[in-house]
Design a protein around this motif. Structure first.
Motif, PDB file in Angstrom:
ATOM      1  N   ARG A  49       0.835  -1.205   0.000  1.00  8.09           N
ATOM      2  CA  ARG A  49       0.000   0.000   0.000  1.00  8.09           C
ATOM      3  C   ARG A  49       0.871   1.256   0.000  1.00  8.09           C
ATOM      4  N   LYS A  50       1.895   1.272   0.845  1.00 11.55           N
ATOM      5  CA  LYS A  50       2.791   2.429   0.920  1.00 11.55           C
ATOM      6  C   LYS A  50       3.508   2.660  -0.415  1.00 11.55           C
ATOM      7  N   PHE A 109       0.989   4.156  -2.873  1.00  9.21           N
ATOM      8  CA  PHE A 109       0.588   5.524  -2.538  1.00  9.21           C
ATOM      9  C   PHE A 109       1.773   6.483  -2.438  1.00  9.21           C
ATOM     10  N   LYS A 110       2.972   5.992  -2.617  1.00 14.04           N
ATOM     11  CA  LYS A 110       4.155   6.840  -2.703  1.00 14.04           C
ATOM     12  C   LYS A 110       4.071   7.733  -3.947  1.00 14.04           C
ATOM     13  N   HIS A 111       3.242   7.315  -4.903  1.00 15.75           N
ATOM     14  CA  HIS A 111       3.101   8.048  -6.161  1.00 15.75           C
ATOM     15  C   HIS A 111       2.030   9.137  -6.100  1.00 15.75           C
ATOM     16  N   THR A 112       1.425   9.391  -4.940  1.00 12.23           N
ATOM     17  CA  THR A 112       0.346  10.376  -4.855  1.00 12.23           C
ATOM     18  C   THR A 112       0.808  11.791  -5.190  1.00 12.23           C
ATOM     19  N   ILE A 125      -5.526   7.255  -7.929  1.00 13.46           N
ATOM     20  CA  ILE A 125      -5.081   5.897  -7.618  1.00 13.46           C
ATOM     21  C   ILE A 125      -6.330   5.101  -7.284  1.00 13.46           C
ATOM     22  N   GLN A 184      -8.115   1.487  -6.425  1.00 12.87           N
ATOM     23  CA  GLN A 184      -7.830   0.184  -5.835  1.00 12.87           C
ATOM     24  C   GLN A 184      -8.956  -0.775  -6.196  1.00 12.87           C
ATOM     25  N   TYR A 223      -3.651  -1.852  -7.850  1.00  7.92           N
ATOM     26  CA  TYR A 223      -3.582  -0.390  -7.801  1.00  7.92           C
ATOM     27  C   TYR A 223      -3.353   0.135  -9.226  1.00  7.92           C
ATOM     28  N   ILE A 227      -2.666   3.395 -11.187  1.00  8.23           N
ATOM     29  CA  ILE A 227      -2.157   4.729 -10.864  1.00  8.23           C
ATOM     30  C   ILE A 227      -2.135   5.565 -12.148  1.00  8.23           C
ATOM     31  N   THR A 270       3.425   9.397 -13.309  1.00 15.09           N
ATOM     32  CA  THR A 270       4.093   8.683 -12.230  1.00 15.09           C
ATOM     33  C   THR A 270       5.065   7.663 -12.799  1.00 15.09           C
TER      34      THR A 270
END
Length: 195
Positions: free
Chosen positions: A106-107, A110-113, A119, A121, A136, A138, A142
């Motif tokens: 998950r991290k 979501f590092k690409h936010t 994003i 799911q 995910y 995205i 990104t």
């Protein structure tokens, strides 16, 4: 009068031709190459690992050669598109380790936010084959467009992440991402644990 008209006619035509030209010379925008997509034919991944799946024949399976690579890590190399689907596998020894891996997935997604415009799911649920996970998708400029993980919730954990060796420009790689997403969907739907 007829002779006078015949002599004037070429001059009038020349005047019309030269008057209709547009002298506004502006540079043309950059264009992207036309992408020719290969035919979708799938083959089975049959390495001596705890899982199997189907992948496209235009992707090459390569052992991961990165410094931190482990035994059952592979890359699907999409040479024509200069992209990789990084595939990692871990044995799970307990619930705490499993929870940590799910949170890491998950991290990492979501590092690409910071650059992502969205994003999405989606749950992956194939109870007949004990394959569960999260997908995910995205969108935006990104580094990764698709990430997912699969697990049996007990002893196996498998993760995938799609990357291109290009500067992220979503509008230019979007057709390729959509094309490869169908391959990733096939990989997930045909994924099986061997034990």
């Amino acid at each position: 009068m007829k002779l006078k008209q015949l002599i004037c006619l070429p001059f009038v035509l020349l005047l019309f031709i030269t008057a209709c030209q547009n002298h506004d010379y502006s540079p043309k925008p950059k264009a992207y190459y036309r992408i020719v997509f290969p035919k979708k034919i799938y083959t089975a991944f049959t390495k001596p690992v705890p899982f199997t799946f189907k992948y496209p024949t235009y992707a090459a399976v390569e052992q991961d050669q990165s410094r931190d690579a482990q035994k059952n890590w592979y890359n699907l190399h999409f040479k024509q598109f200069n992209g990789f689907l990084h595939l990692t596998y871990y044995d799970v020894s307990g619930k705490g380790e499993y929870d940590e891996m799910v949170e890491d997935a998950r991290k990492l997604a979501f590092k690409h936010t910071i650059k992502a415009s969205a994003i999405d799911q989606k749950l992956i649920n194939y109870p007949d084959h004990k394959v569960y996970g999260i997908y995910y998708a995205i969108e935006g400029n990104t580094a990764s467009s698709v990430q997912f993980f699969l697990t049996d919730s007990a002893k196996h954990y498998f993760r995938g992440a799609l990357y291109f060796n290009e500067r992220p420009q979503y509008d230019s790689i979007e057709p390729v991402v959509k094309f490869i997403k169908r391959d990733i969907d096939t990989l997930i739907s045909t994924f099986r644990w061997k034990n």
